[in-house]
Design a protein around this motif. Structure first.
Motif, PDB file in Angstrom:
ATOM      1  N   SER A 145       0.887  -1.158   0.068  1.00 22.75           N
ATOM      2  CA  SER A 145       0.100   0.066   0.031  1.00 22.75           C
ATOM      3  C   SER A 145       1.072   1.117  -0.243  1.00 22.75           C
ATOM      4  O   SER A 145       2.001   1.163   0.316  1.00 22.75           O
ATOM      5  CB  SER A 145      -0.984  -0.176   1.191  1.00 22.75           C
ATOM      6  OG  SER A 145      -0.232   0.052   2.512  1.00 22.75           O
TER       7      SER A 145
ATOM      8  N   ALA B 186       0.369   5.938  -0.162  1.00 22.71           N
ATOM      9  CA  ALA B 186      -0.552   7.151  -0.324  1.00 22.71           C
ATOM     10  C   ALA B 186      -0.597   7.549  -1.624  1.00 22.71           C
ATOM     11  O   ALA B 186       0.502   7.243  -2.641  1.00 22.71           O
ATOM     12  CB  ALA B 186      -0.346   8.065   0.648  1.00 22.71           C
ATOM     13  N   ALA B 187      -1.494   8.452  -2.229  1.00 18.97           N
ATOM     14  CA  ALA B 187      -1.532   8.977  -3.560  1.00 18.97           C
ATOM     15  C   ALA B 187      -0.203   9.842  -3.863  1.00 18.97           C
ATOM     16  O   ALA B 187       0.322  10.441  -2.758  1.00 18.97           O
ATOM     17  CB  ALA B 187      -2.770   9.866  -3.762  1.00 18.97           C
TER      18      ALA B 187
ATOM     19  N   SER C   4      -8.759   7.341  -2.369  1.00 22.76           N
ATOM     20  CA  SER C   4      -8.358   6.893  -1.160  1.00 22.76           C
ATOM     21  C   SER C   4      -9.041   5.257  -1.200  1.00 22.76           C
ATOM     22  O   SER C   4     -10.237   5.255  -1.271  1.00 22.76           O
ATOM     23  CB  SER C   4      -8.636   7.272  -0.012  1.00 22.76           C
ATOM     24  OG  SER C   4      -7.894   8.904  -0.009  1.00 22.76           O
ATOM     25  N   ASP C   5      -8.155   4.370  -0.781  1.00 24.88           N
ATOM     26  CA  ASP C   5      -8.682   3.042  -0.368  1.00 24.88           C
ATOM     27  C   ASP C   5      -8.948   2.395  -1.781  1.00 24.88           C
ATOM     28  O   ASP C   5      -9.680   1.205  -1.811  1.00 24.88           O
ATOM     29  CB  ASP C   5      -9.765   2.922   0.741  1.00 24.88           C
ATOM     30  CG  ASP C   5      -9.591   3.390   1.659  1.00 24.88           C
ATOM     31  OD1 ASP C   5      -8.253   3.096   2.218  1.00 24.88           O
ATOM     32  OD2 ASP C   5     -10.177   4.119   2.759  1.00 24.88           O
ATOM     33  N   THR C   6      -8.536   2.738  -2.750  1.00 25.67           N
ATOM     34  CA  THR C   6      -8.703   2.071  -4.126  1.00 25.67           C
ATOM     35  C   THR C   6      -7.622   0.873  -4.145  1.00 25.67           C
ATOM     36  O   THR C   6      -6.517   0.949  -3.670  1.00 25.67           O
ATOM     37  CB  THR C   6      -8.165   2.943  -5.121  1.00 25.67           C
ATOM     38  OG1 THR C   6      -9.008   4.021  -5.338  1.00 25.67           O
ATOM     39  CG2 THR C   6      -8.391   2.040  -6.554  1.00 25.67           C
TER      40      THR C   6
ATOM     41  N   GLN D 271      -2.671  -1.176  -2.768  1.00 27.89           N
ATOM     42  CA  GLN D 271      -3.816  -0.632  -2.196  1.00 27.89           C
ATOM     43  C   GLN D 271      -3.496   1.079  -1.904  1.00 27.89           C
ATOM     44  O   GLN D 271      -2.490   1.191  -1.245  1.00 27.89           O
ATOM     45  CB  GLN D 271      -4.531  -1.185  -0.851  1.00 27.89           C
ATOM     46  CG  GLN D 271      -5.456  -0.447  -0.188  1.00 27.89           C
ATOM     47  CD  GLN D 271      -6.016  -1.190   0.964  1.00 27.89           C
ATOM     48  OE1 GLN D 271      -5.503  -2.215   1.398  1.00 27.89           O
ATOM     49  NE2 GLN D 271      -7.185  -0.578   1.304  1.00 27.89           N
ATOM     50  N   ASP D 272      -4.404   1.861  -2.361  1.00 31.98           N
ATOM     51  CA  ASP D 272      -4.174   3.482  -2.095  1.00 31.98           C
ATOM     52  C   ASP D 272      -4.709   3.613  -0.783  1.00 31.98           C
ATOM     53  O   ASP D 272      -5.585   3.084  -0.356  1.00 31.98           O
ATOM     54  CB  ASP D 272      -4.555   4.241  -3.095  1.00 31.98           C
ATOM     55  CG  ASP D 272      -4.533   5.549  -2.822  1.00 31.98           C
ATOM     56  OD1 ASP D 272      -3.407   5.945  -2.639  1.00 31.98           O
ATOM     57  OD2 ASP D 272      -5.600   6.395  -2.818  1.00 31.98           O
ATOM     58  N   ARG D 273      -3.852   4.128   0.183  1.00 32.44           N
ATOM     59  CA  ARG D 273      -4.306   4.369   1.499  1.00 32.44           C
ATOM     60  C   ARG D 273      -4.345   6.097   1.651  1.00 32.44           C
ATOM     61  O   ARG D 273      -3.592   6.616   0.982  1.00 32.44           O
ATOM     62  CB  ARG D 273      -3.590   3.916   2.571  1.00 32.44           C
ATOM     63  CG  ARG D 273      -1.929   4.040   2.586  1.00 32.44           C
ATOM     64  CD  ARG D 273      -1.579   3.591   3.604  1.00 32.44           C
ATOM     65  NE  ARG D 273      -0.063   3.285   3.611  1.00 32.44           N
ATOM     66  CZ  ARG D 273       0.975   4.409   3.473  1.00 32.44           C
ATOM     67  NH1 ARG D 273       0.574   5.586   3.560  1.00 32.44           N
ATOM     68  NH2 ARG D 273       2.314   4.036   3.416  1.00 32.44           N
ATOM     69  N   LYS D 274      -5.065   6.516   2.552  1.00 26.08           N
ATOM     70  CA  LYS D 274      -5.167   7.971   2.769  1.00 26.08           C
ATOM     71  C   LYS D 274      -3.834   8.434   3.464  1.00 26.08           C
ATOM     72  O   LYS D 274      -3.159   7.777   4.129  1.00 26.08           O
ATOM     73  CB  LYS D 274      -6.331   8.241   3.857  1.00 26.08           C
ATOM     74  CG  LYS D 274      -7.582   8.132   3.198  1.00 26.08           C
ATOM     75  CD  LYS D 274      -8.405   8.517   4.362  1.00 26.08           C
ATOM     76  CE  LYS D 274     -10.040   8.157   4.146  1.00 26.08           C
ATOM     77  NZ  LYS D 274     -10.968   8.476   4.759  1.00 26.08           N
ATOM     78  N   SER D 275      -3.315   9.563   2.868  1.00 24.24           N
ATOM     79  CA  SER D 275      -2.105  10.250   3.261  1.00 24.24           C
ATOM     80  C   SER D 275      -2.296  10.539   4.771  1.00 24.24           C
ATOM     81  O   SER D 275      -3.284  11.195   4.977  1.00 24.24           O
ATOM     82  CB  SER D 275      -1.553  11.326   2.461  1.00 24.24           C
ATOM     83  OG  SER D 275      -0.342  12.067   3.020  1.00 24.24           O
ATOM     84  N   THR D 276      -1.289  10.278   5.469  1.00 23.61           N
ATOM     85  CA  THR D 276      -1.276  10.807   6.939  1.00 23.61           C
ATOM     86  C   THR D 276      -0.692  12.046   7.396  1.00 23.61           C
ATOM     87  O   THR D 276      -0.385  12.577   8.398  1.00 23.61           O
ATOM     88  CB  THR D 276      -0.650   9.852   7.944  1.00 23.61           C
ATOM     89  OG1 THR D 276       0.845   9.646   7.580  1.00 23.61           O
ATOM     90  CG2 THR D 276      -1.275   8.631   7.947  1.00 23.61           C
TER      91      THR D 276
END
Length: 174
Positions: free
Chosen positions: A35, A37-38, A134-136, A168-173
């Motif tokens: 995974s 982030a974008a 996000s979450d793709t 998996q794309d996850r939200k950037s923190t």
């Protein structure tokens, strides 16, 4: 140690610990589940699975399918296991939206030809597209896979187990 070499070692250590990979039983190939982030870069391991030490693989061909609308293929990095067996790789991408592919060809050289060991063959480096939601989840598929022995007259191995992967794309923190 160079950052890329550190990443390769991290993949090897994670593989030894059992994650984030799903290992196929028998002979075949598997891709990792990773995974990012974008706009982030992600490294996807391509692992060789060998049933036992009697299996001597000297040539691998495969096609990896991916969706270029989610992630862009950047490059491939040779796994360190290829160095000890005179391994060479050719990797070429054919971006075509959701039907994009990467052709992979790995072969050992030498006289006699060396066999590949079980483990990391190469790493595929992708960049998650900026507009990815996000979450793709982007499946990574394996097709047209052939494993050949390292014999003087190579034989094709049959009944291969293939384990697809996923980015998996996850939200950037941040």
């Amino acid at each position: 140690m160079k950052p890329r070499r550190l990443l390769q070692w991290a993949v090897v250590i994670l593989a030894a610990l059992g994650g984030p990979f799903v290992h196929a039983a028998g002979n075949g190939l598997s891709l990792g589940n990773v995974s990012a982030a974008a706009k982030g870069r992600v490294i996807v391991p391509l692992m060789l699975e060998i049933e036992n030490e009697d299996v001597k693989v000297g040539h691998i061909t495969a096609t990896v399918g991916y969706d270029a609308t989610v992630a862009t293929f950047d490059m491939a990095e040779k796994g360190f296991l290829l160095d000890g067996v005179g391994g060479k790789m050719t990797v070429s991408a054919k971006p075509d939206g959701a039907k994009s592919t990467i052709a992979v060809d790995v072969i050992t050289e030498g006289n006699p030809r060396q066999a590949l060991r079980k483990g990391l063959v190469l790493s595929l480096v992708f960049k998650v597209n900026e507009k990815a939601v996000s979450d793709t989840k982007m499946p990574l598929t394996l097709s047209a896979v052939t494993l050949y022995t390292s014999d003087a007259e190579p034989k094709e191995l049959t009944a291969l187990n293939l384990t697809p992967g996923e980015i998996q794309d996850r939200k950037s923190t941040r």
